[in-house]
Scaffold this motif. Sequence first.
Motif, PDB file in Angstrom:
ATOM      1  N   ARG A  90      68.457  17.961  37.601  1.00  0.00           N
ATOM      2  CA  ARG A  90      68.149  17.163  36.403  1.00  0.00           C
ATOM      3  C   ARG A  90      69.409  16.577  35.791  1.00  0.00           C
ATOM      4  NH1 ARG A  90      64.638  19.545  31.819  1.00  0.00           N
ATOM      5  NH2 ARG A  90      65.912  21.411  32.065  1.00  0.00           N
TER       6      ARG A  90
ATOM      7  N   GLY B 145      68.046  17.329  30.631  1.00  0.00           N
ATOM      8  CA  GLY B 145      67.160  16.187  30.433  1.00  0.00           C
ATOM      9  C   GLY B 145      67.440  15.391  29.177  1.00  0.00           C
TER      10      GLY B 145
ATOM     11  N   SER C 239      67.629  23.647  39.967  1.00  0.00           N
ATOM     12  CA  SER C 239      66.765  22.593  39.433  1.00  0.00           C
ATOM     13  C   SER C 239      67.402  21.924  38.222  1.00  0.00           C
ATOM     14  CB  SER C 239      65.383  23.155  39.083  1.00  0.00           C
ATOM     15  OG  SER C 239      65.471  24.188  38.121  1.00  0.00           O
ATOM     16  N   ASP C 240      68.152  22.683  37.430  1.00  0.00           N
ATOM     17  CA  ASP C 240      68.864  22.074  36.304  1.00  0.00           C
ATOM     18  C   ASP C 240      70.013  21.185  36.785  1.00  0.00           C
ATOM     19  OD1 ASP C 240      67.349  22.859  34.158  1.00  0.00           O
ATOM     20  OD2 ASP C 240      68.568  24.603  33.661  1.00  0.00           O
TER      21      ASP C 240
END
Length: 267
Positions: free
Chosen positions: A177, A79, A173-174
């Motif tokens: 992102r 992020g 999920s990373d």
Amino acid sequence: MPGDTKGLLSADVPALGLTGRIHWTKGSPAPEPGAEPGSEPAYILIHGIGVSHRYLARLHAVLAASAPTYSLDLPGFGGTPKPGRQLSVEDYGAFIADTLASCGIDSYVLVGHSMGTQFAIEAALRAPEQVKQLVLMGPVVDSRHKNVWRQSLALTLDGILRESPTSNAIVMSDYFRCGPRWYLTELPVMMKYPTEKRLAGIQVPLLVLRGSRDQVAGPDWSLRLSRTVVQGRLVEIPGVGHVAQHMRPKAVADAIRSFVTATTPHR
């Protein structure tokens, strides 16, 4: 939830025109310029391509119970802002070394995972006086996987056959992102980095650590890397794959701490 890192404090860190993020526990000294040097080296945890500090969180918690411990989210990952150009492994190594210097962290053990092992090597070459030991977990790119297809297959098989639902949830999920653009921007950088050649320039004690079922960092490759450095050692964590630090955080932490104790000169 998987990858929950509540209890960690964090701050954005600018260096070399890039922005990353540093994370620490309440028990570790806050990273800040001009801080008094600690009485012992800190552990610095460095993630691999596409991911973030979250899949290192369990290891972070165990290490932080006995020593100052910091995890990084490097530029473009976790992020953080995407850089405007492709970054080399050397760029990331410089970012790590300069960030730690600017945060007043001047004595540390670098612990990298997967592509993070490449970043750690370059950071160690950049700041040889500050690095006390170097730990490479699941180092890439194994000489058996020198093209994207073979590397991707090894990683996919590891995820399907060796990893837990929680570790896969964090990693996927990373990846989301990070996004495909930045992942694919940095993938060729990882593939062409001469890990073995650059590691030959390291002068500090080296621990190569792998899960015994790791499809990505094989036993022959890992052993060869461990023998590249005079004070090199290989440790295998039984029964786990590439993300050993999530599956067996205590065993990984114990191996790291034992190695650091054994290779720290006694006054």
